[in-house]
Design a protein around this motif. Structure first.
Motif, PDB file in Angstrom:
ATOM      1  N   ASP A  84      10.729 -23.687  31.304  1.00 30.82           N
ATOM      2  CA  ASP A  84      10.917 -22.238  31.396  1.00 30.82           C
ATOM      3  C   ASP A  84      11.622 -21.863  32.699  1.00 30.82           C
ATOM      4  O   ASP A  84      12.542 -21.038  32.703  1.00 30.82           O
ATOM      5  CB  ASP A  84       9.566 -21.515  31.308  1.00 30.82           C
ATOM      6  CG  ASP A  84       8.972 -21.549  29.908  1.00 30.82           C
ATOM      7  OD1 ASP A  84       9.730 -21.823  28.951  1.00 30.82           O
ATOM      8  OD2 ASP A  84       7.760 -21.297  29.777  1.00 30.82           O
ATOM      9  N   ALA A  85      11.193 -22.475  33.799  1.00 34.81           N
ATOM     10  CA  ALA A  85      11.828 -22.178  35.088  1.00 34.81           C
ATOM     11  C   ALA A  85      13.283 -22.632  35.094  1.00 34.81           C
ATOM     12  O   ALA A  85      14.168 -21.927  35.603  1.00 34.81           O
ATOM     13  CB  ALA A  85      11.050 -22.851  36.221  1.00 34.81           C
ATOM     14  N   ASP A 107      20.084 -19.433  33.289  1.00 34.18           N
ATOM     15  CA  ASP A 107      20.536 -18.142  32.762  1.00 34.18           C
ATOM     16  C   ASP A 107      21.120 -17.279  33.874  1.00 34.18           C
ATOM     17  O   ASP A 107      22.171 -16.634  33.698  1.00 34.18           O
ATOM     18  CB  ASP A 107      19.371 -17.404  32.096  1.00 34.18           C
ATOM     19  CG  ASP A 107      19.006 -17.983  30.734  1.00 34.18           C
ATOM     20  OD1 ASP A 107      19.818 -18.763  30.188  1.00 34.18           O
ATOM     21  OD2 ASP A 107      17.917 -17.659  30.227  1.00 34.18           O
ATOM     22  N   LEU A 108      20.469 -17.267  35.029  1.00 34.09           N
ATOM     23  CA  LEU A 108      20.994 -16.494  36.155  1.00 34.09           C
ATOM     24  C   LEU A 108      22.337 -17.054  36.613  1.00 34.09           C
ATOM     25  O   LEU A 108      23.255 -16.289  36.956  1.00 34.09           O
ATOM     26  CB  LEU A 108      19.988 -16.502  37.310  1.00 34.09           C
ATOM     27  CG  LEU A 108      18.696 -15.715  37.087  1.00 34.09           C
ATOM     28  CD1 LEU A 108      17.722 -15.960  38.237  1.00 34.09           C
ATOM     29  CD2 LEU A 108      18.982 -14.224  36.946  1.00 34.09           C
ATOM     30  N   ASP A 139      15.262 -22.829  32.555  1.00 28.14           N
ATOM     31  CA  ASP A 139      16.036 -21.895  31.723  1.00 28.14           C
ATOM     32  C   ASP A 139      16.353 -20.616  32.489  1.00 28.14           C
ATOM     33  O   ASP A 139      17.476 -20.085  32.399  1.00 28.14           O
ATOM     34  CB  ASP A 139      15.258 -21.556  30.452  1.00 28.14           C
ATOM     35  CG  ASP A 139      15.217 -22.702  29.456  1.00 28.14           C
ATOM     36  OD1 ASP A 139      16.030 -23.639  29.596  1.00 28.14           O
ATOM     37  OD2 ASP A 139      14.367 -22.663  28.551  1.00 28.14           O
ATOM     38  N   ILE A 140      15.396 -20.121  33.254  1.00 29.35           N
ATOM     39  CA  ILE A 140      15.629 -18.904  34.031  1.00 29.35           C
ATOM     40  C   ILE A 140      16.715 -19.133  35.078  1.00 29.35           C
ATOM     41  O   ILE A 140      17.651 -18.330  35.221  1.00 29.35           O
ATOM     42  CB  ILE A 140      14.318 -18.441  34.705  1.00 29.35           C
ATOM     43  CG1 ILE A 140      13.343 -17.928  33.646  1.00 29.35           C
ATOM     44  CG2 ILE A 140      14.601 -17.351  35.750  1.00 29.35           C
ATOM     45  CD1 ILE A 140      11.939 -17.677  34.179  1.00 29.35           C
ATOM     46  N   TYR A 141      16.620 -20.240  35.810  1.00 27.89           N
ATOM     47  CA  TYR A 141      17.636 -20.544  36.820  1.00 27.89           C
ATOM     48  C   TYR A 141      19.024 -20.665  36.195  1.00 27.89           C
ATOM     49  O   TYR A 141      20.013 -20.134  36.722  1.00 27.89           O
ATOM     50  CB  TYR A 141      17.286 -21.848  37.551  1.00 27.89           C
ATOM     51  CG  TYR A 141      16.334 -21.705  38.703  1.00 27.89           C
ATOM     52  CD1 TYR A 141      16.681 -20.967  39.836  1.00 27.89           C
ATOM     53  CD2 TYR A 141      15.087 -22.329  38.693  1.00 27.89           C
ATOM     54  CE1 TYR A 141      15.812 -20.841  40.908  1.00 27.89           C
ATOM     55  CE2 TYR A 141      14.204 -22.208  39.768  1.00 27.89           C
ATOM     56  CZ  TYR A 141      14.581 -21.459  40.869  1.00 27.89           C
ATOM     57  OH  TYR A 141      13.721 -21.338  41.928  1.00 27.89           O
ATOM     58  N   ASP A 188      10.926 -28.810  38.038  1.00 26.16           N
ATOM     59  CA  ASP A 188      10.559 -27.529  37.439  1.00 26.16           C
ATOM     60  C   ASP A 188      10.242 -27.711  35.959  1.00 26.16           C
ATOM     61  O   ASP A 188      10.764 -28.625  35.296  1.00 26.16           O
ATOM     62  CB  ASP A 188      11.705 -26.527  37.581  1.00 26.16           C
ATOM     63  CG  ASP A 188      11.950 -26.127  39.023  1.00 26.16           C
ATOM     64  OD1 ASP A 188      10.961 -25.912  39.753  1.00 26.16           O
ATOM     65  OD2 ASP A 188      13.129 -26.037  39.422  1.00 26.16           O
ATOM     66  N   ILE A 244      16.790  -9.648  41.563  1.00 29.07           N
ATOM     67  CA  ILE A 244      15.829 -10.521  40.892  1.00 29.07           C
ATOM     68  C   ILE A 244      15.506 -11.719  41.780  1.00 29.07           C
ATOM     69  O   ILE A 244      14.361 -12.171  41.852  1.00 29.07           O
ATOM     70  CB  ILE A 244      16.391 -10.998  39.531  1.00 29.07           C
ATOM     71  CG1 ILE A 244      16.314  -9.860  38.513  1.00 29.07           C
ATOM     72  CG2 ILE A 244      15.636 -12.221  39.008  1.00 29.07           C
ATOM     73  CD1 ILE A 244      17.049 -10.162  37.221  1.00 29.07           C
ATOM     74  N   THR A 284      22.709 -24.632  41.573  1.00 27.36           N
ATOM     75  CA  THR A 284      21.637 -24.470  40.591  1.00 27.36           C
ATOM     76  C   THR A 284      21.400 -25.765  39.839  1.00 27.36           C
ATOM     77  O   THR A 284      20.254 -26.181  39.618  1.00 27.36           O
ATOM     78  CB  THR A 284      21.976 -23.345  39.604  1.00 27.36           C
ATOM     79  OG1 THR A 284      22.134 -22.105  40.320  1.00 27.36           O
ATOM     80  CG2 THR A 284      20.875 -23.176  38.570  1.00 27.36           C
TER      81      THR A 284
END
Length: 261
Positions: free
Chosen positions: A127-128, A134-135, A130-132, A124, A151, A182
């Motif tokens: 950005d991807a 963060d969740l 970081d999103i994973y 990934d 989400i 994750t």
């Protein structure tokens, strides 16, 4: 409950039985082997279908230690050993596909062919990742709060008609399991430069409306695998095309499984 004690884990698995060609299926992130219920109905008894739950997910008893997708690939092959299967078609959807590709690289003599759904050989982007993460941090701090659950639901499942029972299962997932799963996802290595080493037959399926992994990545995977016989776009499908559009996947899948000795 069918649990195999393998590599320090209690790997949950289910098999359709029978004497047909074995195919072992690995599920996506946050999912479990039940995402292949429709494939079992379509393929058995002509084929012996095995599905298993990855570490930290589903009904597998995970030891709580960090793991990689290479560890998951070893779990897959160890399960074949446990079942007395020398060679199988190895399949996977997204995360399960990452695992299947690594199994083919590490254990080429055990992988008869590959069935790959909504997956790729690359890692990934930042950005991807970081999103994973963060969740995962939100889940760790607050649990599976509804905004996070929803989400995740849309890109994974695409249509609210398919949310149940998956959202209920996600709400029961412990934070430590979510975080470990994750990390295994976002820390995976890029193996795209090694795909030419995989010589076995392969087929690649991909939903045309997949927002998590674009269909162009699936097409690139097809062209990168020397033995790939086809890229099958699934019109109107998002990420979990095997759940939402099985009628478009099963005919070419069965034809592929019958096509080689």
């Amino acid at each position: 409950m069918p649990i195999a004690e393998l590599n320090g884990q209690g790997i949950y698995f289910e098999g359709s039985g029978g004497s047909g060609r074995p195919i072992i299926l690995g599920h996506d992130f946050l999912m479990d082997g039940r995402m292949f219920d429709l494939q079992v109905e379509a393929l058995a008894p002509e084929f012996r279908v095995i599905r298993w739950d990855a570490r930290a997910l589903g009904r597998t008893r995970w030891d709580g230690k960090p793991f990689t997708l290479w560890d998951s690939a070893s779990d897959c092959i160890a399960l074949l050993d446990h079942l007395g299967i020398d060679e199988a078609v190895v399949g996977g959807m997204s995360l399960g596909g990452y695992c299947a590709l690594r199994a083919a690289l590490r254990f080429p003599d055990r992988v008869k062919a590959l069935v790959l759904m909504s997956t790729r050989g690359t890692s990934d982007d930042d950005d991807a990742k970081d999103i994973y993460m963060d969740l995962a941090r939100i889940w760790s701090a607050y649990g599976p709060i509804e905004p996070v659950v929803h989400i995740l639901a849309d890109p994974f499942l695409g249509d609210p008609r398919y949310y149940a029972p998956w959202l209920d299962r996600w709400r029961l997932l412990p934070a430590s399991n979510y975080l470990a799963a994750t990390r295994s996802l976002v820390e995976r290595d890029d193996i795209s430069h090694r795909l030419r080493e995989i010589a076995c037959p392969a087929i690649v399926f991909h939903g045309t409306e997949d927002t998590g992994i674009p269909a162009s990545d699936g097409e690139e995977l097809h062209y990168s695998l020397p033995g790939s016989v086809g890229f099958v776009p699934v019109p109107g499908a998002s990420h979990a095309a095997n759940l939402t559009h099985p009628e478009l996947i099963h005919p070419p899948l069965i034809e592929f499984l019958r096509s080689f000795a």
